[in-house]
Design a protein around this motif. Structure first.
Motif, short mmCIF file in Angstrom:
data_model
loop_
_atom_site.label_atom_id
_atom_site.label_comp_id
_atom_site.label_asym_id
_atom_site.label_seq_id
_atom_site.Cartn_x
_atom_site.Cartn_y
_atom_site.Cartn_z
N THR A 620 0.83 -1.21 0.00
CA THR A 620 0.00 0.00 0.00
C THR A 620 0.86 1.26 0.00
O THR A 620 0.63 2.19 -0.79
N PHE A 621 1.87 1.28 0.88
CA PHE A 621 2.75 2.44 0.97
C PHE A 621 3.53 2.63 -0.33
O PHE A 621 3.73 3.77 -0.80
N GLY A 622 3.95 1.52 -0.95
CA GLY A 622 4.64 1.62 -2.24
C GLY A 622 3.77 2.25 -3.30
O GLY A 622 4.24 3.09 -4.09
N GLY A 623 2.50 1.86 -3.34
CA GLY A 623 1.59 2.47 -4.31
C GLY A 623 1.42 3.95 -4.08
O GLY A 623 1.42 4.75 -5.04
N LEU A 624 1.27 4.36 -2.83
CA LEU A 624 1.11 5.79 -2.52
C LEU A 624 2.37 6.58 -2.84
O LEU A 624 2.29 7.73 -3.30
N LEU A 625 3.55 5.98 -2.62
CA LEU A 625 4.80 6.64 -3.00
C LEU A 625 4.86 6.86 -4.51
O LEU A 625 5.26 7.93 -4.98
N ALA A 626 4.48 5.84 -5.26
CA ALA A 626 4.53 5.94 -6.72
C ALA A 626 3.63 7.06 -7.22
O ALA A 626 3.98 7.80 -8.15
N VAL A 627 2.46 7.20 -6.60
CA VAL A 627 1.52 8.24 -7.02
C VAL A 627 2.07 9.63 -6.73
O VAL A 627 1.74 10.61 -7.42
N SER A 628 2.94 9.75 -5.73
CA SER A 628 3.48 11.05 -5.33
C SER A 628 4.51 11.60 -6.29
O SER A 628 4.96 12.74 -6.13
N ASP A 629 4.90 10.81 -7.28
CA ASP A 629 5.92 11.24 -8.24
C ASP A 629 5.43 12.49 -9.00
O ASP A 629 4.35 12.48 -9.60
N LYS A 630 6.23 13.57 -8.97
CA LYS A 630 5.83 14.83 -9.59
C LYS A 630 5.74 14.77 -11.10
O LYS A 630 5.10 15.62 -11.72
N ARG A 631 6.39 13.77 -11.69
CA ARG A 631 6.45 13.76 -13.16
C ARG A 631 5.07 13.65 -13.80
O ARG A 631 4.87 14.12 -14.92
N TYR A 632 4.10 13.03 -13.08
CA TYR A 632 2.76 12.95 -13.66
C TYR A 632 2.18 14.34 -13.85
O TYR A 632 1.67 14.68 -14.92
N ARG A 633 2.27 15.17 -12.82
CA ARG A 633 1.70 16.51 -12.92
C ARG A 633 2.47 17.37 -13.90
O ARG A 633 1.90 18.12 -14.68
N GLN A 634 3.83 17.24 -13.90
CA GLN A 634 4.64 18.08 -14.77
C GLN A 634 4.41 17.75 -16.23
O GLN A 634 4.22 18.61 -17.06
N LYS A 635 4.38 16.46 -16.56
CA LYS A 635 4.21 16.08 -17.95
C LYS A 635 2.81 16.38 -18.43
O LYS A 635 2.60 16.80 -19.55
#
Length: 654
Positions: A620-635
């Motif tokens: 669960t924590f791994g999934g939430l960490l992955a979602v926190s990646d800024k590249r989604y918002r930047q791209k």
């Protein structure tokens, strides 16, 4: 009048959902910005009215408004406040309202946090989610009204099912529904992209974080359900392969394949057909779980035993969703073209095999769950498919999956050299296999191949994952949150496998007849039964056993299992007592009183069972960490001005 206001709010929300389903789609088809712009305000307004309805039902529970039929059936005057509040979703009608509230919450979240999307795509996404909302609001209003009145109102109500009066059940349903309903976002993005006839890597990038969030919630929700069953039901197990448990497990399996397929589509422009179909299938299986729970086709501690006629409504809705989305896919199949190229030994191939393994596992669970129901429905007879079938099927998929988890992250995109991977992996493979097979021998002086392979698989995943991480650190490569999330989730799988392997192999249990002063030894622990005393709870009375636990001549603790009688229906309920550590649980459940002052008792020794839930927390924590990646918002921001165009071959090979 508050319940009437809640009912009226549901009617308004239903009307708004119809408008939101139709008007933005017309605007997208005509490229009418005025109609398109209605999508977001409609989503917000629908959320407000569904929230108002939910608040009205909650208020009825809090103030003991027994003139509301649903409240009178699932609450009483002595029920603690926290169970009156959680009683809102304790049965069919209220849980449907919770489902609709969470769906409207997901919808408004997409509307607010996806402002960088092209307006036409966003209008279609919100319209598709509104269609789903329309179906559930109609289901509530026409077959399952939570605000139905009774007259005259009783002076006191019944009670919430005692099985549900547990802290785990306060959290479990909302988390599970967040996962179930969250897959509607991936479904809506897939359908919206199909409606536009344009699927590219940008669509996958927008859909991927929402899917990962939903998967994380579902992982946590399933783990909470397992933990609740272990603590509350008194049977000492963590997974029973119950049809309703399987109903949540199937979308999790498909959702796991989906988040990996989305990674391939985003990074390389491949597996578009896989990604679209998995998005449709994940949400369809979530709806299937709703049908299983609410149709009355089975009896389960998790199911809402309701009128089968309600199941017909959900079944029809399921047919419309699956049939409509698959029909749309067939119509737009010519546009679902993948341009990326890769060799047979590449990360793409590893992810494809991953999808096949998870889909095979989901199919096995689907067959084992639905086959008895189909046989019964056609009057052929009654059969049961139990643990031996599921354990056998999963033993076939577990080994190749664990091997793939160790190799896949190290393989390069587009193509790699087999010799390079073999050179860096063979050492860890041999070490894992040798240590894994030796561990059972060291524990109990005998070779247990199945257990050894479980340990070896967990060690293999952990070593290869950490090896890849340390290599990146030594080369001073940037570690994105997405990559760190993957590492944490994969380590969680290793922890989970260790917990399952150890618990399944080395657990001990015993059914006993005990009198005060008697004792029993299990795995080096002595259980000394001191007797039974009466205990009064807030809304129950209980017989509470006092069991002292000793080891090596020293007392290590007390176990206080109870047999409770609740004030409502008067049914006896077991409340187990557990002495917990990270490496073992000592578990006792009190049975019935026997002749001569004796009591039936069940005691367990559960080694490393906590590692099962610890592993799911890592995931669960791994999934939430992955979602926190800024590249989604930047791209997404950089591409916001573009319309969705088919990805070119050059882009697919980037």
């Amino acid at each position: 009048m508050i319940p009437e206001l809640g009912h009226f709010a549901l009617i308004i929300a239903f009307a708004i959902s119809i408008v939101q389903s139709i008007v933005p789609l017309i605007g997208a088809a005509k490229n009418d910005s005025a109609l398109i712009s209605m999508a977001r305000p409609a989503a917000l307004t629908q959320f407000l009215f569904v929230g108002l309805a939910y608040a009205a039902l909650t208020q009825a529970f809090i103030v003991h408004d027994f003139s509301v039929l649903y409240v009178s059936r699932h609450s009483n005057l002595v029920q603690p406040l926290m169970y009156r509040i959680s009683g809102v979703w304790g049965s069919h009608e209220g849980s449907l309202l919770l489902w609709s509230l969470i769906l409207s919450l997901w919808t408004i979240a997409v509307a607010i946090y996806s402002r960088n999307l092209p307006e036409i795509l966003m209008a279609r996404v919100l319209a598709v989610m509104a269609m789903i909302s329309t179906g559930f609001l109609a289901f509530m209003l026409f077959t399952s009204n939570p605000f139905e009145r009774i007259f005259p109102a009783p002076l006191d109500g019944s009670e919430l099912n005692p099985l549900l009066q547990d802290p785990g059940l306060i959290i479990h349903p909302p988390m599970l529904y967040m996962g179930y309903v969250g897959f509607s976002v991936a479904f809506a993005f897939a359908v919206a992209a199909l409606l536009g006839g344009k699927l590219d890597a940008t669509w996958a990038r927008w859909s991927r974080p929402w899917t990962t969030i939903a998967w994380s919630f579902l992982t946590f929700g399933i783990a909470l359900g397992s933990w609740w069953a272990y603590n509350e039901l008194g049977w000492g197990g963590w997974w029973f392969w119950d049809p309703v448990e399987n109903a949540s497990f199937m979308p999790w399996l498909v959702g796991t394949a989906l988040i990996h397929s989305l990674a391939s589509t985003e990074k390389r422009g491949v597996f578009k057909s896989w990604t679209v179909l998995l998005a449709i299938l994940a949400f369809s299986l979530s709806l299937l779980g709703t049908f299983i729970v609410r149709s009355g086709v089975l009896v389960s501690v998790h199911a809402f035993a309701t009128d089968p006629a309600r199941g017909v409504f959900i079944l029809a809705f399921l047919v419309v969703v699956i049939g409509g989305s698959l029909g749309l896919y067939a119509w737009r199949s010519a546009t679902v073209v993948s341009y990326g190229r890769f060799t047979w030994f590449s990360k793409e191939t590893a992810l494809l095999l991953n999808n096949i393994i998870f889909l095979t596992a989901a199919t096995a669970v689907f067959v084992g769950t639905m086959y008895p129901l189909v046989v019964d429905a056609f009057g052929i007879g009654k059969i049961s498919v139990g643990r031996p079938y599921f354990d056998t099927m999963f033993s076939f998929v577990a080994i190749p999956l664990l091997i793939l988890l160790g190799v896949g992250p190290a393989v390069r995109w587009k193509g790699d050299n087999v010799a390079r991977i073999a050179k860096v992996s063979i050492f860890f493979f041999i070490i894992s296999l040798v240590i894994g097979l030796l561990l059972p021998f060291l524990i109990e002086d005998k070779l247990n191949v199945a257990t050894g392979l479980g340990f070896a698989g967990a060690l293999w995943v952990a070593l290869t994952t950490l090896k890849e991480l340390f290599e990146r650190i030594s080369k001073k490569l940037k570690l994105s949150l997405s990559y760190i999330g993957m590492v944490v989730a994969h380590l969680g799988i290793a922890v989970f496998v260790v917990g399952v392997t150890t618990t399944v192999t080395y657990s001990e249990e015993k059914d006993l007849r005990m009198v005060p002063g008697s004792s029993y030894n299990i795995s080096g622990y002595e259980f000394r039964f001191q007797g039974v005393r009466k205990v009064n709870g807030p809304n129950y009375i209980a017989d509470e056993a006092v069991i002292e636990v000793w080891r090596g001549g020293e007392k290590s603790g007390d176990l206080l299992p109870q047999k409770r009688i609740y004030s409502g229906k008067g049914n006896p309920m077991t409340d187990a007592s557990i002495d917990k550590t990270l490496f073992r649980d000592l578990y006792a459940a009190l049975g019935e009183e026997l002749e001569g002052g004796a009591w039936s008792m069940r005691v367990y020794y559960k080694p490393m069972i906590r590692w099962i839930w610890l592993g799911t927390l890592f995931m669960t924590f791994g999934g939430l960490l992955a979602v926190s990646d800024k590249r989604y918002r930047q791209k997404a921001k950089r591409k916001s001005a573009r319309s969705l165009e088919p990805v070119s071959e050059a882009t697919g090979n980037a």
